[in-house]
Design a protein around this motif. Structure first.
Motif, PDB file in Angstrom:
ATOM      1  N   LYS A 126       0.832  -1.204   0.000  1.00 42.30           N
ATOM      2  CA  LYS A 126       0.000   0.000   0.000  1.00 42.30           C
ATOM      3  C   LYS A 126       0.867   1.254   0.000  1.00 42.30           C
ATOM      4  O   LYS A 126       0.609   2.214  -0.743  1.00 42.30           O
ATOM      5  CB  LYS A 126      -0.912  -0.005   1.229  1.00 42.30           C
ATOM      6  N   GLU A 127       1.941   1.236   0.800  1.00 43.63           N
ATOM      7  CA  GLU A 127       2.803   2.416   0.895  1.00 43.63           C
ATOM      8  C   GLU A 127       3.622   2.638  -0.368  1.00 43.63           C
ATOM      9  O   GLU A 127       3.741   3.768  -0.847  1.00 43.63           O
ATOM     10  CB  GLU A 127       3.726   2.294   2.108  1.00 43.63           C
ATOM     11  N   GLN A 129       2.873   1.735  -3.352  1.00 44.94           N
ATOM     12  CA  GLN A 129       1.974   2.159  -4.417  1.00 44.94           C
ATOM     13  C   GLN A 129       1.677   3.651  -4.323  1.00 44.94           C
ATOM     14  O   GLN A 129       1.464   4.322  -5.340  1.00 44.94           O
ATOM     15  CB  GLN A 129       0.662   1.354  -4.360  1.00 44.94           C
ATOM     16  N   GLN A 130       1.692   4.168  -3.109  1.00 44.93           N
ATOM     17  CA  GLN A 130       1.511   5.610  -2.936  1.00 44.93           C
ATOM     18  C   GLN A 130       2.738   6.373  -3.432  1.00 44.93           C
ATOM     19  O   GLN A 130       2.617   7.461  -3.998  1.00 44.93           O
ATOM     20  CB  GLN A 130       1.242   5.926  -1.466  1.00 44.93           C
ATOM     21  N   GLN A 131       3.924   5.781  -3.224  1.00 41.31           N
ATOM     22  CA  GLN A 131       5.159   6.427  -3.666  1.00 41.31           C
ATOM     23  C   GLN A 131       5.392   6.253  -5.163  1.00 41.31           C
ATOM     24  O   GLN A 131       5.922   7.151  -5.820  1.00 41.31           O
ATOM     25  CB  GLN A 131       6.356   5.853  -2.883  1.00 41.31           C
ATOM     26  N   ARG A 132       5.018   5.088  -5.687  1.00 39.22           N
ATOM     27  CA  ARG A 132       5.210   4.781  -7.114  1.00 39.22           C
ATOM     28  C   ARG A 132       3.869   4.302  -7.686  1.00 39.22           C
ATOM     29  O   ARG A 132       3.649   3.106  -7.847  1.00 39.22           O
ATOM     30  CB  ARG A 132       6.272   3.687  -7.291  1.00 39.22           C
ATOM     31  N   PRO A 133       2.968   5.216  -8.010  1.00 39.50           N
ATOM     32  CA  PRO A 133       1.616   4.819  -8.441  1.00 39.50           C
ATOM     33  C   PRO A 133       1.588   3.942  -9.688  1.00 39.50           C
ATOM     34  O   PRO A 133       0.638   3.182  -9.874  1.00 39.50           O
ATOM     35  CB  PRO A 133       0.937   6.173  -8.710  1.00 39.50           C
ATOM     36  N   ARG A 134       2.606   4.032 -10.535  1.00 38.69           N
ATOM     37  CA  ARG A 134       2.594   3.271 -11.779  1.00 38.69           C
ATOM     38  C   ARG A 134       3.431   1.995 -11.702  1.00 38.69           C
ATOM     39  O   ARG A 134       3.604   1.301 -12.691  1.00 38.69           O
ATOM     40  CB  ARG A 134       3.075   4.153 -12.935  1.00 38.69           C
ATOM     41  N   THR A 310       7.654  -0.959   8.330  1.00 33.50           N
ATOM     42  CA  THR A 310       6.310  -1.500   8.532  1.00 33.50           C
ATOM     43  C   THR A 310       6.316  -2.587   9.596  1.00 33.50           C
ATOM     44  O   THR A 310       5.445  -2.625  10.475  1.00 33.50           O
ATOM     45  CB  THR A 310       5.751  -2.069   7.213  1.00 33.50           C
TER      46      THR A 310
END
Length: 325
Positions: A126-127, A129-134, A310
């Motif tokens: 989840k984290e 994906q927030q930093q690297r959305p693609r 985490t």
């Protein structure tokens, strides 16, 4: 006096081509020359000639020609392992190159055991994906023994699990990440939930859902039963799938030993019940495992850093990292 490591003859290095490695890789998976030829879009005589060229190049027979299959010799098994890794490496390079050229953020192939997936890995994904959305993340939930095979074959960038064989210490780096408490769980209507107290001896008469034999949690189960002087349970189902286990527990009177992280929310919601029984030993910590002598990709390094923070935030964190030597 120390000896210099052996190197392949220059003639081999200059003559070896990708199509040679590709044919070996496919033959290693199919053991069938006709199928290998079809997958390489060539005739079987052409594939036969390429294999002959490879064996001539190495000066050794790599496959036994049997009526129904191509069986690798000992030297063939060695060749197949390196060919498979080389093909996977080149495929990964081509994919990452194309992604970066197109302005993308790359791929990350992660293997994880059930306990880590339930909390630590899910939160870390989840984290990132927030930093690297693609970023494209491929997550495989399996037991450590199988994940280690895929990591060695370079089908994974990293895995979260345990080393299961002594030889793996020479192949992989291991960094402790978290402990893995276990619970004995049953369906919410199981008769044992009505007992005031439950001992290990009460569990032998019931069928069990168990992880495969090579896993740490299965070893813990076997040792617990052996220490109590008990025979194997009356019946069992072996599966690494938490989803299959959940369905079976709710539909039957079976029992299962599961990572706390994987089943705690189901117990709290009332879908499962916990049997509080004494388990005398705990499992070794699971951790982040990567290949030795290889620098992980930038997304993999970022994901590993997120995993550490985490795991510490969620608890059961091991303060001092350890790298296998």
């Amino acid at each position: 006096m120390s000896r210099s490591p052996a190197v392949p003859p220059p003639s081999v290095l200059s003559r070896l081509r990708f199509k040679h490695l590709q044919l070996l890789d496919i033959l290693g998976r199919t053991h069938n020359l006709r199928i290998a030829a079809e997958q390489m879009h060539m005739t079987q005589p052409a594939a036969t000639k390429i294999l002959g060229d490879i064996e001539s190049m190495f000066g050794a027979q790599l496959f036994e020609r049997l009526p129904r299959e191509m069986r690798p010799t000992d030297l063939g098994v060695l060749s197949l392992r390196y060919a498979s890794a080389a093909v996977a490496d080149l495929g990964k390079f081509a994919s990452e190159f194309h992604t970066m050229k197109s302005g993308g953020y790359g791929h990350l192939a992660i293997g994880a055991i059930t306990a880590s997936t339930a909390q630590v890995v899910a939160a870390a994904i989840k984290e990132i994906q927030q930093q690297r959305p693609r970023l494209i993340v491929r997550l495989i939930d399996q037991s450590s023994d199988q994940l280690a095979i895929w990591l060695e074959e370079k089908k994974l960038d990293l895995m979260i699990g345990r080393l299961t064989e002594a030889r793996q210490e020479t192949l992989f780096n291991f960094e402790d990440l978290s402990a893995e408490p276990v619970w004995v769980v049953v369906g919410r209507h199981h008769p044992l939930l009505k007992q005031a107290s439950v001992e290990i001896a009460d569990l032998g008469a019931w069928p069990w859902i168990l992880y495969p034999p090579a896993t740490a949690i299965r070893h813990l189960f076997d040792e617990t039963f052996a220490a109590a002087g008990m025979q194997a349970p009356v019946g069992m189902v072996e599966t690494p799938s938490i989803f299959s286990t959940l369905e079976l527990l709710q539909a039957t009177d079976m029992i299962s030993l599961q990572p706390r992280a994987a089943v705690a929310k189901y117990v709290q919601s009332g879908l499962l019940g916990q049997l509080v029984v004494p388990i005398r030993r705990t499992m070794t910590n699971y951790g982040v495992i990567t290949r030795k002598n290889e620098i992980p990709s930038q997304p993999a390094q970022e994901f590993m850093a997120i995993l550490r923070t985490t795991a510490e935030r969620l608890g059961d964190h091991v303060a001092v990292p350890r790298t296998a030597t």
